[in-house]
Design an enzyme around this catalytic site. Structure first.
Site, PDB file in Angstrom:
ATOM      1  N   HIS A 227     -14.076   2.127   9.822  1.00  0.00           N
ATOM      2  CA  HIS A 227     -13.307   2.771   8.754  1.00  0.00           C
ATOM      3  C   HIS A 227     -11.802   2.815   8.996  1.00  0.00           C
ATOM      4  CE1 HIS A 227     -12.543   5.530   5.476  1.00  0.00           C
ATOM      5  NE2 HIS A 227     -11.975   6.395   6.304  1.00  0.00           N
TER       6      HIS A 227
ATOM      7  N   SER B 216       3.171  -8.851  -1.054  1.00  0.00           N
ATOM      8  CA  SER B 216       1.767  -8.487  -0.853  1.00  0.00           C
ATOM      9  C   SER B 216       0.873  -9.682  -1.158  1.00  0.00           C
ATOM     10  CB  SER B 216       1.412  -7.326  -1.778  1.00  0.00           C
ATOM     11  OG  SER B 216       0.028  -7.105  -1.759  1.00  0.00           O
TER      12      SER B 216
ATOM     13  N   ARG C 104     -14.785  12.934  13.150  1.00  0.00           N
ATOM     14  CA  ARG C 104     -15.661  11.800  12.829  1.00  0.00           C
ATOM     15  C   ARG C 104     -16.326  11.172  14.050  1.00  0.00           C
ATOM     16  NH1 ARG C 104     -11.589   9.257   8.290  1.00  0.00           N
ATOM     17  NH2 ARG C 104     -12.085  10.887   6.770  1.00  0.00           N
TER      18      ARG C 104
ATOM     19  N   TRP D 143       1.648 -13.278  -2.485  1.00  0.00           N
ATOM     20  CA  TRP D 143       2.340 -14.111  -1.500  1.00  0.00           C
ATOM     21  C   TRP D 143       1.731 -13.749  -0.143  1.00  0.00           C
ATOM     22  CZ3 TRP D 143       7.692 -16.424  -1.719  1.00  0.00           C
ATOM     23  CH2 TRP D 143       8.081 -16.687  -3.033  1.00  0.00           C
TER      24      TRP D 143
ATOM     25  N   GLY E  97       0.849  -1.196   0.000  1.00  0.00           N
ATOM     26  CA  GLY E  97       0.000   0.000   0.000  1.00  0.00           C
ATOM     27  C   GLY E  97       0.885   1.247   0.000  1.00  0.00           C
TER      28      GLY E  97
ATOM     29  N   PHE F 242     -11.950  19.498   5.565  1.00  0.00           N
ATOM     30  CA  PHE F 242     -12.214  18.170   6.135  1.00  0.00           C
ATOM     31  C   PHE F 242     -12.524  18.342   7.614  1.00  0.00           C
ATOM     32  CE2 PHE F 242     -11.082  13.722   4.615  1.00  0.00           C
ATOM     33  CZ  PHE F 242     -11.448  13.930   3.299  1.00  0.00           C
TER      34      PHE F 242
ATOM     35  N   HIS G 155     -16.619   5.884  10.520  1.00  0.00           N
ATOM     36  CA  HIS G 155     -16.841   7.023   9.628  1.00  0.00           C
ATOM     37  C   HIS G 155     -18.344   7.276   9.566  1.00  0.00           C
ATOM     38  CE1 HIS G 155     -16.807   9.553   6.101  1.00  0.00           C
ATOM     39  NE2 HIS G 155     -15.485   9.547   6.081  1.00  0.00           N
TER      40      HIS G 155
ATOM     41  N   GLU H 180      -1.063   2.082   8.411  1.00  0.00           N
ATOM     42  CA  GLU H 180      -2.166   1.794   9.338  1.00  0.00           C
ATOM     43  C   GLU H 180      -1.886   0.597  10.247  1.00  0.00           C
ATOM     44  OE1 GLU H 180      -6.080   2.004   7.545  1.00  0.00           O
ATOM     45  OE2 GLU H 180      -6.984   1.164   9.361  1.00  0.00           O
TER      46      GLU H 180
ATOM     47  N   ARG I  13      -8.558   9.614  14.765  1.00  0.00           N
ATOM     48  CA  ARG I  13      -7.797  10.206  13.662  1.00  0.00           C
ATOM     49  C   ARG I  13      -8.626  11.258  12.949  1.00  0.00           C
ATOM     50  NH1 ARG I  13      -7.479   9.069   7.801  1.00  0.00           N
ATOM     51  NH2 ARG I  13      -9.133   7.528   8.053  1.00  0.00           N
TER      52      ARG I  13
ATOM     53  N   ASP J 179      -3.913 -10.034   9.550  1.00  0.00           N
ATOM     54  CA  ASP J 179      -2.846 -11.050   9.579  1.00  0.00           C
ATOM     55  C   ASP J 179      -1.474 -10.445   9.876  1.00  0.00           C
ATOM     56  OD1 ASP J 179      -4.717 -10.892   7.363  1.00  0.00           O
ATOM     57  OD2 ASP J 179      -3.119 -11.496   6.014  1.00  0.00           O
TER      58      ASP J 179
ATOM     59  N   GLU K 101     -15.541  12.131   3.330  1.00  0.00           N
ATOM     60  CA  GLU K 101     -15.772  13.381   4.062  1.00  0.00           C
ATOM     61  C   GLU K 101     -15.609  14.578   3.120  1.00  0.00           C
ATOM     62  OE1 GLU K 101     -14.432  13.070   8.180  1.00  0.00           O
ATOM     63  OE2 GLU K 101     -13.138  14.761   7.712  1.00  0.00           O
TER      64      GLU K 101
ATOM     65  N   ASN L  17      -5.360  12.419   7.504  1.00  0.00           N
ATOM     66  CA  ASN L  17      -4.079  12.299   8.212  1.00  0.00           C
ATOM     67  C   ASN L  17      -3.494  10.893   8.099  1.00  0.00           C
ATOM     68  OD1 ASN L  17      -3.133  14.697   9.222  1.00  0.00           O
ATOM     69  ND2 ASN L  17      -4.005  14.454  11.270  1.00  0.00           N
TER      70      ASN L  17
ATOM     71  N   GLU M 218     -10.093   8.153  -0.733  1.00  0.00           N
ATOM     72  CA  GLU M 218     -10.899   9.015  -1.599  1.00  0.00           C
ATOM     73  C   GLU M 218     -10.579  10.502  -1.467  1.00  0.00           C
ATOM     74  OE1 GLU M 218     -14.940   8.006  -0.562  1.00  0.00           O
ATOM     75  OE2 GLU M 218     -14.824   6.032  -1.498  1.00  0.00           O
ATOM     76  N   GLY M 219     -10.728  11.011  -0.206  1.00  0.00           N
ATOM     77  CA  GLY M 219     -10.885  12.463  -0.049  1.00  0.00           C
ATOM     78  C   GLY M 219      -9.643  13.309  -0.121  1.00  0.00           C
TER      79      GLY M 219
ATOM     80  N   LEU N 236     -17.635   3.704   1.377  1.00  0.00           N
ATOM     81  CA  LEU N 236     -17.439   5.053   1.918  1.00  0.00           C
ATOM     82  C   LEU N 236     -17.970   6.159   1.010  1.00  0.00           C
ATOM     83  CD1 LEU N 236     -15.907   6.679   4.208  1.00  0.00           C
ATOM     84  CD2 LEU N 236     -14.181   7.034   2.483  1.00  0.00           C
TER      85      LEU N 236
ATOM     86  N   GLN O 101     -12.196   3.623  14.481  1.00  0.00           N
ATOM     87  CA  GLN O 101     -12.925   4.775  13.946  1.00  0.00           C
ATOM     88  C   GLN O 101     -14.144   4.340  13.126  1.00  0.00           C
ATOM     89  OE1 GLN O 101     -11.209   7.687  10.801  1.00  0.00           O
ATOM     90  NE2 GLN O 101     -11.461   8.823  12.708  1.00  0.00           N
TER      91      GLN O 101
HETATM   92  C1  LIG Z   1     -12.626   3.701   1.575  1.00  0.00           C
HETATM   93  C2  LIG Z   1     -11.521   4.394   2.314  1.00  0.00           C
HETATM   94  C3  LIG Z   1     -11.166   5.691   1.962  1.00  0.00           C
HETATM   95  C4  LIG Z   1     -10.141   6.335   2.631  1.00  0.00           C
HETATM   96  N1  LIG Z   1      -9.805   7.610   2.280  1.00  0.00           N
HETATM   97  C5  LIG Z   1      -8.778   8.215   2.905  1.00  0.00           C
HETATM   98  C6  LIG Z   1      -8.395   9.532   2.539  1.00  0.00           C
HETATM   99  O1  LIG Z   1      -8.969  10.156   1.651  1.00  0.00           O
HETATM  100  N2  LIG Z   1      -7.346  10.084   3.191  1.00  0.00           N
HETATM  101  C7  LIG Z   1      -6.661   9.435   4.170  1.00  0.00           C
HETATM  102  O2  LIG Z   1      -5.714   9.991   4.715  1.00  0.00           O
HETATM  103  N3  LIG Z   1      -7.005   8.175   4.517  1.00  0.00           N
HETATM  104  C8  LIG Z   1      -8.028   7.553   3.910  1.00  0.00           C
HETATM  105  N4  LIG Z   1      -8.368   6.275   4.280  1.00  0.00           N
HETATM  106  C9  LIG Z   1      -7.463   5.517   5.130  1.00  0.00           C
HETATM  107  C10 LIG Z   1      -6.252   5.073   4.296  1.00  0.00           C
HETATM  108  O3  LIG Z   1      -6.674   4.765   2.990  1.00  0.00           O
HETATM  109  C11 LIG Z   1      -5.535   3.865   4.867  1.00  0.00           C
HETATM  110  O4  LIG Z   1      -5.325   4.030   6.243  1.00  0.00           O
HETATM  111  C12 LIG Z   1      -4.190   3.669   4.173  1.00  0.00           C
HETATM  112  O5  LIG Z   1      -4.353   3.651   2.759  1.00  0.00           O
HETATM  113  C13 LIG Z   1      -3.515   2.389   4.621  1.00  0.00           C
HETATM  114  O6  LIG Z   1      -2.379   2.193   3.836  1.00  0.00           O
HETATM  115  P1  LIG Z   1      -1.273   1.127   4.238  1.00  0.00           P
HETATM  116  O7  LIG Z   1      -0.142   1.316   3.297  1.00  0.00           O
HETATM  117  O8  LIG Z   1      -0.988   1.205   5.679  1.00  0.00           O
HETATM  118  O9  LIG Z   1      -1.965  -0.288   3.993  1.00  0.00           O
HETATM  119  P2  LIG Z   1      -2.867  -0.889   2.818  1.00  0.00           P
HETATM  120  O10 LIG Z   1      -3.019   0.011   1.668  1.00  0.00           O
HETATM  121  O11 LIG Z   1      -4.080  -1.406   3.496  1.00  0.00           O
HETATM  122  O12 LIG Z   1      -2.005  -2.093   2.317  1.00  0.00           O
HETATM  123  C14 LIG Z   1      -1.793  -3.251   3.091  1.00  0.00           C
HETATM  124  C15 LIG Z   1      -0.889  -4.158   2.308  1.00  0.00           C
HETATM  125  O13 LIG Z   1      -0.507  -5.259   3.131  1.00  0.00           O
HETATM  126  C16 LIG Z   1      -0.631  -6.451   2.405  1.00  0.00           C
HETATM  127  N5  LIG Z   1      -0.829  -7.563   3.338  1.00  0.00           N
HETATM  128  C17 LIG Z   1      -1.683  -7.622   4.384  1.00  0.00           C
HETATM  129  N6  LIG Z   1      -1.568  -8.816   5.001  1.00  0.00           N
HETATM  130  C18 LIG Z   1      -0.623  -9.513   4.327  1.00  0.00           C
HETATM  131  C19 LIG Z   1      -0.068 -10.816   4.457  1.00  0.00           C
HETATM  132  N7  LIG Z   1      -0.465 -11.652   5.409  1.00  0.00           N
HETATM  133  N8  LIG Z   1       0.874 -11.203   3.579  1.00  0.00           N
HETATM  134  C20 LIG Z   1       1.278 -10.378   2.584  1.00  0.00           C
HETATM  135  N9  LIG Z   1       0.782  -9.150   2.401  1.00  0.00           N
HETATM  136  C21 LIG Z   1      -0.149  -8.719   3.275  1.00  0.00           C
HETATM  137  C22 LIG Z   1      -1.813  -6.197   1.485  1.00  0.00           C
HETATM  138  O14 LIG Z   1      -1.807  -7.095   0.416  1.00  0.00           O
HETATM  139  C23 LIG Z   1      -1.539  -4.759   1.070  1.00  0.00           C
HETATM  140  O15 LIG Z   1      -0.599  -4.725   0.020  1.00  0.00           O
HETATM  141  C24 LIG Z   1      -9.443   5.660   3.655  1.00  0.00           C
HETATM  142  C25 LIG Z   1      -9.813   4.376   4.017  1.00  0.00           C
HETATM  143  C26 LIG Z   1     -10.866   3.770   3.376  1.00  0.00           C
HETATM  144  C27 LIG Z   1     -11.294   2.413   3.861  1.00  0.00           C
END
Ligand SMILES: Cc1cc2nc3c(=O)[nH]c(=O)nc-3n(C[C@H](O)[C@H](O)[C@H](O)COP(=O)(O)OP(=O)(O)OC[C@H]3O[C@@H](n4cnc5c(N)ncnc54)[C@H](O)[C@@H]3O)c2cc1C
Length: 571
Positions: free
Chosen positions: A349, A38, A280, A159, A15, A120, A236, A373, A384, A215, A249, A388, A51-52, A246, A234
Site C-alpha cells: 500500500h 505527468s 497498520r 509525457w 499528484g 484512524f 495495509h 511519496e 507510516r 520510474d 482504514e 499522514n 480514500e480515508g 483498498l 507498508q
Molecule cells: C488506494 C489508496 C488510498 C489511500 N488513501 C490515503 C488516505 O486516505 N490518506 C493518506 O494520507 N494517504 C492515502 N494513501 C496514500 C496516498 O494516496 C499517496 O501516498 C499519495 O497520494 C501520493 O501522492 P504523490 O503526489 O506523491 O504521487 P501520485 O499521486 O502517485 O502521483 C505521481 C505522479 O507522478 C507521475 N509520474 C510518475 N512517473 C512518471 C514519469 N516517468 N514521467 C512523468 N510522470 C510520472 C504520475 O503520472 C503522477 O502524476 C492512499 C493510497 C492508496 C493506494
C-alpha cells in the site's frame, strides 16, 4: 537532432505533492515558467484514489495537541522517523487544512458545521479530516482548480520522463517522451521537483494505480541520488479480495470489526487498547499470524483471509461516510457491506522509502527537490500512520515549491548544455529498449517479478526468502525481455510498459538488499529470523547508491532524535 524546450521549473508528477508544489512556486513568482509533467492526465494521478482522510490537530480546544500528533507519528514509525521532520509535518498541517478549505475543499462536516474528523490507526485522538471516503479525489480537484488561477503553470500531460540531466553538481534538465506522438525531447530548466509518487506496483497484490511504478525514483537513483529506507514497505491490512483494492482504514475508524474464523475480534490479543485501530504493521501481522495458526477463512480463489464486518455500522452511515467502499465492495466483490462481511488480506500500500532528501525536501543534487511519496525525508520512519501521507504531500509540496522558486529567483548561472548526455539517454531508451530484441515476454517477466516480491518480501520476511527473491529477480533481469514489439509512435503502451519494468528491476533490487541487510524487526519490516528491534545496531536509515558495474552501494544515515528516546512500542 533531439528537440529541446525550456522552462524555469519542472515538476515531474501531478499528484497531490506536484500540484501543491506548482501552486506555491507560482505564488512566489507569477512569471516564472513552470511545467507540471505527468505520464497520465492530471486527474488520473494515483492521489485521486486516496480514500480515508488527512491527519492533523484541528481542535486543540477539545483536547487534541500537536505534540500528541508528533508523538503518535514517531511511535508509529517505530522510532525511525526523523523527529524534526515529524515536528514540521504536524506543526504545518492545520494551516494546510484551512488553506484547502479556503480554496474550496468540500470537507465532511459535523452537525454544527465545523470540519469533521474521524479515527484512524495508531492515533491518540480522532484527528483525520475527511471528505466522505474520497479525500484524494476532492483534494486533487481543489488543487487542480486552484492551479488554474496561475497562467504560468503549463501541463505536459501524458509525457513520460526518462532521465535527469546534470553535470555532477547541478541540475540542468530532463529527457522525456511525448506519448501521444512518440517524440523524444530534452527539456532544459533551472530546478526540478520530483513528485512521482510511490512504487507499489513492484508487488502483484497492490492497492496502487497501475501507473505507480518506480520510474521517478529510478531516474533519481540512476542520476546518482541515494534511495533511502526502501526496505520498509507498508502492507495495509484490508485489501479486498480478489482484486486488492483498498478498503480504507476509515471503515475501521467508523467502527468496522476484524473477525477470524472463530468469529473472534482477534485484535484484542495483539493490541488490546487500540483493537482494529492499531497501526497498520501490527494489524497486518496479526492477520497473518491468525492465518498461520489456522484461524483464517478461505476465499473462493483459494487465498486465506479475514473478515471485515461493517454490518453493525448501518446502511445509512455506510452510504454517507463510506460510499466509495460500498461501491467497490459491490462492483469488485459482489458483496453489500451492510449485509455481509468483506473478505480482506494485507496488501502492498505504501513505500516509506524513497529519494533521500533533507527536512526541506532538498536532494544531494543542487537544483533538485523531492516531495510526496517519491521522497524520503523520513517523516514516517519504518511505518507510516494512515492519513499522514496526504499530509506529507501537502506540506512538502508547499515547502519544495517555495524553495525551488526562490532558488530560481536568486539566479542560476547558465551552463553549456550537455548534448552528449541527451544522446546517451536517447541511445539507452531507443537502442537498448525500443529496438531491443529477445523472445521473452516482458509482461510475463513483470508478473514474475511482482509475484516474487509478494512471495519473498511480504508482511513477514526471513533471510532465506529474501536472498532467494534477490537471486530470482537478478536471473529474471538477465532474460531477453528488453524489447518492444509494437512499433507505433502514438501511445505505445508496450514501450511504456517495458521502460517501467526496467525501473522496477533496479528498485526491487534495492528493496530486497535493504531487507536482507536489516537483521532486525522494526515497523513494517518484520523478520521471523530476527524478531526483535535492535537499536544498538540498526537505529539508522539505509541509503543505496546506484553502481552500474556492481551491486548498489549501501550506507548508513543517522536518525534525528530531538525529544523522544526510543522505547518499546506497545498499544
Ligand atoms: C488506494 C489508496 C488510498 C489511500 N488513501 C490515503 C488516505 O486516505 N490518506 C493518506 O494520507 N494517504 C492515502 N494513501 C496514500 C496516498 O494516496 C499517496 O501516498 C499519495 O497520494 C501520493 O501522492 P504523490 O503526489 O506523491 O504521487 P501520485 O499521486 O502517485 O502521483 C505521481 C505522479 O507522478 C507521475 N509520474 C510518475 N512517473 C512518471 C514519469 N516517468 N514521467 C512523468 N510522470 C510520472 C504520475 O503520472 C503522477 O502524476 C492512499 C493510497 C492508496 C493506494
Amino acid at each position: 537532432m533531439v528537440q529541446t524546450i525550456d522552462y524555469d521549473l519542472l515538476i515531474v508528477g501531478s499528484g497531490l505533492a506536484g500540484l501543491r508544489a506548482g501552486i506555491e512556486a507560482a505564488r512566489v513568482n507569477r512569471t516564472m515558467k513552470i511545467a507540471v509533467i505527468s505520464k497520465v492526465q492530471v486527474m488520473r494521478s494515483h492521489s485521486v484514489s486516496a480514500e480515508g482522510g488527512t491527519a492533523e490537530d484541528l481542535f486543540p480546544e477539545e483536547g487534541d495537541t500537536i505534540e500528541s500528533h508528533i508523538y503518535d507519528t514517531v511511535k508509529g514509525s517505530d522510532f525511525l522517523a526523523d523527529q524534526d521532520v515529524a515536528e514540521r509535518l504536524c506543526n504545518e498541517m492545520p494551516h494546510e487544512i484551512y488553506q484547502l478549505e479556503h480554496w474550496g475543499m468540500p470537507w465532511s462536516r459535523r452537525k454544527d458545521g465545523r470540519i469533521g474528523q474521524r479515527n484512524f490507526g495508531g492515533y491518540s485522538y480522532p484527528r483525520v479530516t475527511y471528505a466522505s471516503d474520497k479525500v484524494g479525489f476532492f483534494e486533487m480537484q481543489t488543487l487542480y482548480d486552484t492551479c488554474q488561477k496561475f497562467d504560468n503553470i503549463e501541463y505536459l500531460n501524458e509525457w513520460y520522463v526518462t532521465s535527469i540531466i546534470h553535470d555532477g553538481q547541478t541540475f540542468m534538465g530532463v529527457t522525456a517522451i511525448e506519448l501521444s506522438n512518440g517524440t523524444f525531447y530534452a527539456i532544459r530548466a533551472k530546478a526540478l521537483i520530483i513528485a512521482t509518487g510511490g512504487a507499489g506496483r513492484i508487488y502483484s497484490y497492490s492497492t496502487y494505480a497501475l501507473s505507480s511504478t518506480p520510474d521517478g525514483i529510478d531516474m533519481a537513483y540512476r542520476a546518482g541520488l541515494a534511495l533511502k529506507d526502501m526496505e520498509f514497505v507498508q502492507f495495509h491490512p484490508t485489501g479486498i479480495l480478489p482484486s486488492g483494492i483498498l478498503i480504507t482504514e476509515g471503515a475501521r475508524g467508523e467502527g468496522a470489526y476484524l473477525l477470524n474464523k472463530d468469529n473472534e475480534r482477534f485484535m484484542k490479543k495483539y493490541a488490546a487498547s487500540k483493537m482494529e485501530l492499531a497501526p497498520r504493521d501490527i494489524v497486518s501481522r496479526a492477520i497473518m499470524s491468525e492465518i498461520k495458526e489456522g484461524r483464517g477463512f478461505t476465499h473462493e480463489t483459494g487465498v486465506s483471509c479475514m473478515q471485515l464486518d461493517l454490518r453493525h455500522i448501518g446502511d445509512s452511515v455506510i452510504k454517507e461516510k463510506l460510499g466509495a467502499i460500498r461501491e467497490i465492495s459491490l462492483k469488485f466483490s459482489g458483496i453489500n457491506p451492510s449485509q455481509e462481511p468483506l473478505e480482506v488480506r494485507p496488501v502492498c500500500h505504501y513505500m516509506m522509502g524513497g529519494i533521500h532528501s533533507n527536512i526541506d525536501g532538498a536532494t544531494e543534487l543542487q537544483g533538485v527537490w523531492t516531495a510526496g511519496e517519491a521522497s524520503c525525508n523520513s517523516t514516517h520512519g519504518s511505518n507510516r500512520l494512515g492519513a499522514n501521507s496526504t499530509s506529507e504531500c501537502l506540506v512538502w509540496g508547499k515547502i519544495t515549491g517555495k524553495s525551488a522558486a526562490e532558488y530560481i529567483e536568486k539566479g542560476v548561472p547558465a551552463k553549456q548544455w550537455p548534448h552528449n548526455l541527451v544522446a546517451n539517454e536517447e541511445k539507452r531508451i531507443y537502442d537498448g529498449i525500443f529496438r531491443g530484441s529477445g523472445d521473452v515476454n516482458p509482461y510475463e517477466i513483470r508478473q514474475q517479478l511482482t509475484d516474487t516480491l509478494n512471495d519473498k518480501a511480504y508482511v513477514y520476511r526471513n533471510g532465506n526468502d529474501l536472498i532467494q527473491g534477490l537471486k530470482h529477480i537478478r536471473e529474471l533481469y538477465k532474460e531477453t525481455w528488453k524489447h518492444v514489439d509494437d512499433s507505433a509512435k502514438e501511445y505505445n503502451t508496450n514501450f511504456v510498459h517495458v521502460m517501467e519494468l526496467d525501473s522496477m528491476f533496479r528498485v526491487a533490487e534495492v528493496v530486497l538488499l535493504g531487507a536482507i541487510n536489516r537483521k532486525e524487526s522494526r515497523g513494517a519490516h518484520a523478520r521471523t529470523d530476527y524478531p526483535s528491534r535492535d537499536d544498538a545496531n540498526f537505529l539508522h536509515h539505509t541509503l543505496a547508491y546506484y553502481n552500474p558495474a556492481d551491486e548498489p552501494l549501501m550506507k548508513k544515515h543517522p536518525v534525528t532524535i530531538t525529544t523522544y528516546q526510543p522505547v518499546e512500542r506497545k498499544y
